[in-house]
Design a protein around this motif. Structure first.
Motif, PDB file in Angstrom:
ATOM      1  N   LEU A 159       0.835  -1.200   0.000  1.00 31.92           N
ATOM      2  CA  LEU A 159       0.000   0.000   0.000  1.00 31.92           C
ATOM      3  C   LEU A 159       0.873   1.255   0.000  1.00 31.92           C
ATOM      4  O   LEU A 159       0.626   2.197  -0.770  1.00 31.92           O
ATOM      5  CB  LEU A 159      -0.929  -0.007   1.213  1.00 31.92           C
ATOM      6  N   GLN A 160       1.895   1.286   0.841  1.00 33.36           N
ATOM      7  CA  GLN A 160       2.778   2.443   0.888  1.00 33.36           C
ATOM      8  C   GLN A 160       3.489   2.657  -0.442  1.00 33.36           C
ATOM      9  O   GLN A 160       3.641   3.790  -0.908  1.00 33.36           O
ATOM     10  CB  GLN A 160       3.808   2.273   2.013  1.00 33.36           C
ATOM     11  N   ARG A 161       3.913   1.562  -1.062  1.00 32.75           N
ATOM     12  CA  ARG A 161       4.633   1.724  -2.329  1.00 32.75           C
ATOM     13  C   ARG A 161       3.698   2.122  -3.469  1.00 32.75           C
ATOM     14  O   ARG A 161       4.088   2.882  -4.362  1.00 32.75           O
ATOM     15  CB  ARG A 161       5.404   0.443  -2.677  1.00 32.75           C
ATOM     16  N   PHE A 162       2.452   1.646  -3.439  1.00 37.51           N
ATOM     17  CA  PHE A 162       1.479   2.108  -4.433  1.00 37.51           C
ATOM     18  C   PHE A 162       1.245   3.611  -4.285  1.00 37.51           C
ATOM     19  O   PHE A 162       1.153   4.337  -5.281  1.00 37.51           O
ATOM     20  CB  PHE A 162       0.159   1.354  -4.281  1.00 37.51           C
ATOM     21  N   HIS A 163       1.148   4.082  -3.046  1.00 45.42           N
ATOM     22  CA  HIS A 163       1.000   5.522  -2.825  1.00 45.42           C
ATOM     23  C   HIS A 163       2.235   6.273  -3.324  1.00 45.42           C
ATOM     24  O   HIS A 163       2.128   7.362  -3.907  1.00 45.42           O
ATOM     25  CB  HIS A 163       0.771   5.814  -1.339  1.00 45.42           C
ATOM     26  N   MET A 164       3.400   5.689  -3.092  1.00 45.42           N
ATOM     27  CA  MET A 164       4.651   6.290  -3.559  1.00 45.42           C
ATOM     28  C   MET A 164       4.636   6.424  -5.080  1.00 45.42           C
ATOM     29  O   MET A 164       4.955   7.484  -5.642  1.00 45.42           O
ATOM     30  CB  MET A 164       5.824   5.426  -3.099  1.00 45.42           C
ATOM     31  N   LEU A 165       4.238   5.350  -5.765  1.00 43.72           N
ATOM     32  CA  LEU A 165       4.166   5.386  -7.218  1.00 43.72           C
ATOM     33  C   LEU A 165       3.136   6.415  -7.678  1.00 43.72           C
ATOM     34  O   LEU A 165       3.389   7.176  -8.623  1.00 43.72           O
ATOM     35  CB  LEU A 165       3.805   4.000  -7.759  1.00 43.72           C
ATOM     36  N   ALA A 166       1.985   6.454  -7.021  1.00 42.22           N
ATOM     37  CA  ALA A 166       0.948   7.414  -7.402  1.00 42.22           C
ATOM     38  C   ALA A 166       1.450   8.849  -7.287  1.00 42.22           C
ATOM     39  O   ALA A 166       1.164   9.691  -8.155  1.00 42.22           O
ATOM     40  CB  ALA A 166      -0.295   7.212  -6.530  1.00 42.22           C
ATOM     41  N   ARG A 167       2.204   9.141  -6.233  1.00 47.07           N
ATOM     42  CA  ARG A 167       2.761  10.489  -6.087  1.00 47.07           C
ATOM     43  C   ARG A 167       3.741  10.794  -7.226  1.00 47.07           C
ATOM     44  O   ARG A 167       3.759  11.902  -7.773  1.00 47.07           O
ATOM     45  CB  ARG A 167       3.464  10.637  -4.730  1.00 47.07           C
ATOM     46  N   CYS A 168       4.551   9.811  -7.572  1.00 46.49           N
ATOM     47  CA  CYS A 168       5.506  10.002  -8.666  1.00 46.49           C
ATOM     48  C   CYS A 168       4.792  10.308  -9.985  1.00 46.49           C
ATOM     49  O   CYS A 168       5.244  11.142 -10.779  1.00 46.49           O
ATOM     50  CB  CYS A 168       6.383   8.765  -8.830  1.00 46.49           C
ATOM     51  N   LEU A 169       3.679   9.640 -10.218  1.00 41.94           N
ATOM     52  CA  LEU A 169       2.976   9.807 -11.492  1.00 41.94           C
ATOM     53  C   LEU A 169       2.239  11.136 -11.582  1.00 41.94           C
ATOM     54  O   LEU A 169       1.719  11.475 -12.646  1.00 41.94           O
ATOM     55  CB  LEU A 169       2.005   8.641 -11.710  1.00 41.94           C
ATOM     56  N   GLU A 170       2.214  11.881 -10.487  1.00 39.87           N
ATOM     57  CA  GLU A 170       1.655  13.224 -10.516  1.00 39.87           C
ATOM     58  C   GLU A 170       2.691  14.271 -10.916  1.00 39.87           C
ATOM     59  O   GLU A 170       2.345  15.425 -11.191  1.00 39.87           O
ATOM     60  CB  GLU A 170       1.064  13.577  -9.151  1.00 39.87           C
TER      61      GLU A 170
END
Length: 341
Positions: A159-170
């Motif tokens: 979950l934390q890494r998915f959030h990390m990826l989501a932030r990167c894709l912004e």
């Protein structure tokens, strides 16, 4: 969510199986012995220390005919970057992951700039390994994470890494540039369920990621690495609307026919298949039969059989090179398959 077939169609892949790229971390270890991988981050670390090295490998795979390239983020995690001394907090870790993702974007842009008028627009998949891939103890090949890692810990990690990826894709330069998420080398049904739960939580909180595939490593022709049936694993991930495909990776080639048979019977989802070019022992001894690495021609011949067995996407994992993917592309591009969008 876009289907895998529709994504491939928009990328210019129609009427045939798609070509995935090949190995990255092991390729660097084999062919660039001076590259520093001592931090345990493999290609993920090289992406920070020597970004041109990673971008050059991405280009080699694109030039070889890959329809999908995977990013050098397999071992990326906030904790991993911090332990390696590359970041001091989550913001710096995000920046490092975004930089690694952008190397694939830049490689694709440069490739397309040299292909005027092409109808192909290769896809980019953000690579995320299992939690075992970040532990540095080869446990992604067994799923035996020990008593100190509970199911809740596995779910929280993803979950934390998915959030990390989501932030990167912004980040502006990455918006709309990453087409897929490749969740790779998953060894157990427990971890597969934790990933699906994490994706569900992400969706409930309105956090959007590109469509994901989940691929498993295996211990036999019918079982994933931890011992559960590959059919059960496929059914578990098919329950997530965020998952567009499932399959196998980092497995010996002689397991592939049986695994594909079980997958095809268990799910109607698209199947992705990218085995190793040589058998990994899962131990410090490394590779079995060191002289037994499949040649590009042999690998391409086998890949034709995988497509005939139902794989929609084929590529390579450890010990495969751009030469293997070039031979694979030349073979697969002449094959026609029926793909429903």
């Amino acid at each position: 969510m876009a289907s895998l077939a529709s994504l491939l169609a928009r990328a210019g892949v129609r009427g045939r199986a798609a070509i995935l790229d090949g190995g990255l971390g092991q390729l660097i270890a084999d062919e660039l012995p001076d590259a520093d991988i001592s931090d345990g981050l493999w290609a993920c670390g090289v992406a920070i220390r020597s970004p041109e090295t990673i971008k050059r490998v991405h280009r080699q795979y694109l030039d070889a005919g890959a329809d999908i390239i995977t990013t050098a983020t397999y071992q990326a995690s906030e904790r991993g970057y911090i332990v390696a001394g590359m970041a001091t907090d989550s913001a710096e870790a995000d920046d490092l992951m975004a930089a690694a993702l952008n190397l694939a974007v830049e490689a694709r842009s440069e490739y397309l700039a040299q292909q005027p008028g092409t109808l192909r627009r290769p896809l980019i998949a953000a690579s995320l390994g299992s939690i075992g891939a970040t532990l540095g103890n080869s446990s992604e090949y067994t799923g035996d994470y020990g008593r100190h890692i509970a199911v809740a810990d596995i779910q929280e990690f993803h979950l934390q890494r998915f959030h990390m990826l989501a932030r990167c894709l912004e980040v502006p330069k990455l918006c709309g540039q990453i087409d897929l998420v490749a969740i790779e080398t998953v060894p157990s049904l427990v971890e597969a369920a934790a990933i699906v739960d994490a994706l569900c939580q992400l969706e409930q909180h309105g956090v959007a990621l590109p469509p994901a595939w989940i691929s498993f490593t295996a211990s036999s022709e019918g079982q994933i690495a931890h011992g559960e049936a590959i059919a059960d694993a496929a059914r578990a991930v098919a329950a997530s609307p965020s998952v567009c495909a499932t399959g196998i990776n980092c497995v010996p080639q002689h397991y592939v026919p049986g695994l594909l048979t079980h997958l095809r019977r268990a799910t109607s989802m698209p199947i992705i298949c990218y085995p190793n070019c040589q058998t990994w022992t899962g131990s410090v001894e490394g590779w079995a039969n060191k002289d037994g690495q499949a040649t590009p021609v042999e690998f391409a011949y086998n890949a034709r059989l995988w497509v005939q067995a139902g794989a929609m996407v084929v590529g390579g994992c450890c010990r495969t090179t751009p030469a293997h993917i070039r031979a694979l592309a030349e073979t697969i591009q002449s094959m026609e398959i029926s793909v429903s969008v």
